[in-house]
Design a protein around this motif. Structure first.
Motif, PDB file in Angstrom:
ATOM      1  N   LEU A  17       0.311   5.407   2.925  1.00  0.00           N
ATOM      2  CA  LEU A  17      -0.579   5.795   1.816  1.00  0.00           C
ATOM      3  C   LEU A  17      -0.499   7.302   1.620  1.00  0.00           C
ATOM      4  N   GLU A  18      -0.886   7.762   0.429  1.00  0.00           N
ATOM      5  CA  GLU A  18      -0.806   9.188   0.144  1.00  0.00           C
ATOM      6  C   GLU A  18      -2.209   9.773  -0.080  1.00  0.00           C
ATOM      7  N   GLU A  19      -2.617  10.696   0.793  1.00  0.00           N
ATOM      8  CA  GLU A  19      -3.953  11.313   0.652  1.00  0.00           C
ATOM      9  C   GLU A  19      -3.899  12.452  -0.353  1.00  0.00           C
ATOM     10  N   ILE A  20      -4.825  12.432  -1.328  1.00  0.00           N
ATOM     11  CA  ILE A  20      -4.799  13.520  -2.316  1.00  0.00           C
ATOM     12  C   ILE A  20      -6.094  14.343  -2.323  1.00  0.00           C
ATOM     13  N   GLY A  21      -7.057  13.994  -1.491  1.00  0.00           N
ATOM     14  CA  GLY A  21      -8.273  14.801  -1.449  1.00  0.00           C
ATOM     15  C   GLY A  21      -9.299  14.208  -0.500  1.00  0.00           C
ATOM     16  N   TYR A  22     -10.384  14.967  -0.308  1.00  0.00           N
ATOM     17  CA  TYR A  22     -11.426  14.586   0.647  1.00  0.00           C
ATOM     18  C   TYR A  22     -12.793  14.848   0.041  1.00  0.00           C
ATOM     19  N   VAL A  23     -13.752  13.989   0.340  1.00  0.00           N
ATOM     20  CA  VAL A  23     -15.121  14.206  -0.143  1.00  0.00           C
ATOM     21  C   VAL A  23     -15.714  15.432   0.557  1.00  0.00           C
ATOM     22  N   GLU A  24     -15.483  15.559   1.853  1.00  0.00           N
ATOM     23  CA  GLU A  24     -15.910  16.768   2.561  1.00  0.00           C
ATOM     24  C   GLU A  24     -14.907  17.888   2.257  1.00  0.00           C
ATOM     25  N   PRO A  25     -15.383  19.060   1.844  1.00  0.00           N
ATOM     26  CA  PRO A  25     -14.442  20.147   1.554  1.00  0.00           C
ATOM     27  C   PRO A  25     -13.652  20.585   2.797  1.00  0.00           C
ATOM     28  N   LYS A  26     -14.272  20.524   3.967  1.00  0.00           N
ATOM     29  CA  LYS A  26     -13.607  20.742   5.262  1.00  0.00           C
ATOM     30  C   LYS A  26     -14.209  19.707   6.193  1.00  0.00           C
ATOM     31  N   PRO A  27     -13.457  19.288   7.243  1.00  0.00           N
ATOM     32  CA  PRO A  27     -14.037  18.283   8.141  1.00  0.00           C
ATOM     33  C   PRO A  27     -15.406  18.729   8.678  1.00  0.00           C
ATOM     34  N   GLY A  28     -16.428  17.928   8.407  1.00  0.00           N
ATOM     35  CA  GLY A  28     -17.763  18.230   8.910  1.00  0.00           C
ATOM     36  C   GLY A  28     -18.648  18.987   7.944  1.00  0.00           C
ATOM     37  N   ILE A  29     -18.085  19.462   6.813  1.00  0.00           N
ATOM     38  CA  ILE A  29     -18.875  20.219   5.833  1.00  0.00           C
ATOM     39  C   ILE A  29     -19.281  19.287   4.689  1.00  0.00           C
TER      40      ILE A  29
ATOM     41  N   LEU B  93       0.814  -1.227   0.000  1.00  0.00           N
ATOM     42  CA  LEU B  93       0.000   0.000   0.000  1.00  0.00           C
ATOM     43  C   LEU B  93       0.841   1.267   0.000  1.00  0.00           C
ATOM     44  N   LYS B  94       2.134   1.120   0.171  1.00  0.00           N
ATOM     45  CA  LYS B  94       3.017   2.302   0.245  1.00  0.00           C
ATOM     46  C   LYS B  94       2.857   3.152  -1.010  1.00  0.00           C
ATOM     47  N   ARG B  95       2.662   4.436  -0.791  1.00  0.00           N
ATOM     48  CA  ARG B  95       2.512   5.436  -1.861  1.00  0.00           C
ATOM     49  C   ARG B  95       1.259   5.248  -2.732  1.00  0.00           C
ATOM     50  N   VAL B  96       0.355   4.372  -2.344  1.00  0.00           N
ATOM     51  CA  VAL B  96      -0.922   4.267  -3.058  1.00  0.00           C
ATOM     52  C   VAL B  96      -1.712   5.543  -2.772  1.00  0.00           C
ATOM     53  N   LYS B  97      -2.289   6.138  -3.826  1.00  0.00           N
ATOM     54  CA  LYS B  97      -2.994   7.409  -3.652  1.00  0.00           C
ATOM     55  C   LYS B  97      -4.458   7.157  -3.281  1.00  0.00           C
TER      56      LYS B  97
ATOM     57  N   THR C 276      -9.240  -5.991  10.863  1.00  0.00           N
ATOM     58  CA  THR C 276     -10.271  -5.855   9.833  1.00  0.00           C
ATOM     59  C   THR C 276      -9.899  -4.753   8.835  1.00  0.00           C
ATOM     60  N   VAL C 277      -9.410  -3.628   9.362  1.00  0.00           N
ATOM     61  CA  VAL C 277      -9.051  -2.500   8.494  1.00  0.00           C
ATOM     62  C   VAL C 277      -7.868  -2.873   7.595  1.00  0.00           C
ATOM     63  N   VAL C 278      -6.820  -3.459   8.178  1.00  0.00           N
ATOM     64  CA  VAL C 278      -5.631  -3.786   7.393  1.00  0.00           C
ATOM     65  C   VAL C 278      -5.957  -4.847   6.329  1.00  0.00           C
ATOM     66  N   LYS C 279      -6.763  -5.838   6.694  1.00  0.00           N
ATOM     67  CA  LYS C 279      -7.135  -6.879   5.720  1.00  0.00           C
ATOM     68  C   LYS C 279      -7.943  -6.280   4.573  1.00  0.00           C
ATOM     69  N   ALA C 280      -8.825  -5.326   4.892  1.00  0.00           N
ATOM     70  CA  ALA C 280      -9.633  -4.693   3.836  1.00  0.00           C
ATOM     71  C   ALA C 280      -8.729  -3.908   2.882  1.00  0.00           C
ATOM     72  N   PHE C 281      -7.726  -3.212   3.431  1.00  0.00           N
ATOM     73  CA  PHE C 281      -6.766  -2.485   2.591  1.00  0.00           C
ATOM     74  C   PHE C 281      -5.996  -3.450   1.692  1.00  0.00           C
ATOM     75  N   ALA C 282      -5.467  -4.498   2.322  1.00  0.00           N
ATOM     76  CA  ALA C 282      -4.619  -5.431   1.582  1.00  0.00           C
ATOM     77  C   ALA C 282      -5.401  -6.108   0.461  1.00  0.00           C
ATOM     78  N   ALA C 283      -6.682  -6.391   0.712  1.00  0.00           N
ATOM     79  CA  ALA C 283      -7.503  -7.069  -0.299  1.00  0.00           C
ATOM     80  C   ALA C 283      -7.883  -6.112  -1.421  1.00  0.00           C
ATOM     81  N   ALA C 284      -7.822  -4.812  -1.174  1.00  0.00           N
ATOM     82  CA  ALA C 284      -8.316  -3.842  -2.157  1.00  0.00           C
ATOM     83  C   ALA C 284      -7.273  -3.463  -3.208  1.00  0.00           C
ATOM     84  N   VAL C 285      -5.999  -3.689  -2.916  1.00  0.00           N
ATOM     85  CA  VAL C 285      -4.979  -3.315  -3.926  1.00  0.00           C
ATOM     86  C   VAL C 285      -4.165  -4.520  -4.400  1.00  0.00           C
TER      87      VAL C 285
ATOM     88  N   ASN D  84      -4.495  12.031 -10.843  1.00  0.00           N
ATOM     89  CA  ASN D  84      -3.463  11.454  -9.975  1.00  0.00           C
ATOM     90  C   ASN D  84      -3.529   9.933  -9.866  1.00  0.00           C
ATOM     91  N   GLY D  85      -4.515   9.339 -10.512  1.00  0.00           N
ATOM     92  CA  GLY D  85      -4.656   7.889 -10.419  1.00  0.00           C
ATOM     93  C   GLY D  85      -4.960   7.421  -9.007  1.00  0.00           C
TER      94      GLY D  85
END
Ligand SMILES: [Zn+2]
Length: 285
Positions: free
Chosen positions: A198-210, A177-181, A276-285, A227-228
């Motif tokens: 992992l590398e975060e490139i954006g958010y669905v909420e424009p600001k936290p809570g908005i 998962l290293k450097r996955v966007k 559960t979280v790590v397994k979901a990540f690993a299965a997704a890429v 950015n793929g």
């Protein structure tokens, strides 16, 4: 049976803190959580029944950094329990020793809609932070119940060893998962993305809570395409229809993840949560 033996009654704002307390408190404590693992921890309904739960608490554990500011303070006040009021030994802000991420560099307050004005409160998943929280809790339990101190220290050491062993496993499983966007719904994954690289490139909420508007979403979708971005992460209590639409248009995979103990029936403690979280990540890429 346990209730009869327990020395301290520990109440947590979210179940994960209770789970970490149980790791160090063992049979000397009983735990109860105000929020449920499938609820958004920013917005728990402050029902009067929760004041009764707090009334019998010896220790209150909360995330802090204003995560619970919308609902917990009136409950603590209304509990009429002097032991858990701010400044007392029975009141533990678990963020005290956490290296906080996303601390705003300009002045931010809630009137601007940002619900993380003191930095990011979603810190409890990475192993390093879980150890910090457990250490703070063990220390406080030992102050409240000096007879149990040796046991709390032993349990803490055993917990830390288990965490270190699991962390190696998780880091190996997540190496790809290293450097996955990624894009995240709420700005709540910073600690996890930092931990796993992992590398975060954006958010669905424009600001936290908005909540997002259509312009923000269309800009986000083009940034994701350029950015793929491979993944869109969201907590299981957010609006899935918006997130699936964005993921689909951007050609990313939507990962709908638990972030708290009790999010599903299988997630019984901090270890199964992170697993559960790590397994979901690993299965997704
Ligand atoms: Zn938040």
């Amino acid at each position: 049976m346990l209730a009869l033996l327990a020395v301290l009654h520990v109440v947590s704002s979210i179940p994960t803190l209770g789970s970490l307390a149980k790791e160090v408190g063992g049979k000397r404590i009983e735990t109860e959580s105000l929020g449920k693992g499938y609820q958004d921890p920013h917005f728990v309904e402050p029902k009067p029944s929760l004041m009764l739960v707090l009334n019998r608490a010896d220790l209150l554990l909360y995330v802090g950094l204003e995560l619970e500011i919308g609902w917990l303070p009136p409950l603590v006040l209304g509990s009429r329990n002097p032991k858990i009021q701010p400044g007392e030994l029975g009141n533990l802000d678990c963020s005290r020793a956490i290296p906080v991420l996303d601390v705003p560099t300009t002045k931010v307050d809630r009137s601007m809609g940002d619900i993380h004005p003191q930095g990011n409160p979603h810190y409890w998943l990475p192993p390093g932070n879980a150890k910090i929280i457990a250490r703070e809790i063990a220390q406080r339990l030992g102050q409240l119940d000096p007879e149990g101190k040796a046991e709390y220290d032993r349990n803490l050491a055993a917990f830390e060893a288990r965490v270190d062993a699991k962390a190696k496993e998780w880091e190996a499983a997540a190496a790809k998962l290293k450097r996955v966007k990624v894009v995240t719904y709420h700005k709540s994954w910073s600690y996890v993305t930092q931990w796993l690289g992992l590398e975060e490139i954006g958010y669905v909420e424009p600001k936290p809570g908005i909540p997002p508007d259509p312009q923000h979403l269309s800009r986000l979708i083009s940034v994701m395409k350029q950015n793929g971005a491979k993944l869109l992460l969201m907590e299981d209590f957010y609006n899935k229809s918006v997130a699936s639409l964005v993921a689909e248009k951007a050609g990313a995979k939507l990962l709908d993840l638990p972030t708290d103990v009790g999010a599903t029936r299988q997630i019984k403690d901090w270890f199964t949560l992170v697993d559960t979280v790590v397994k979901a990540f690993a299965a997704a890429v």
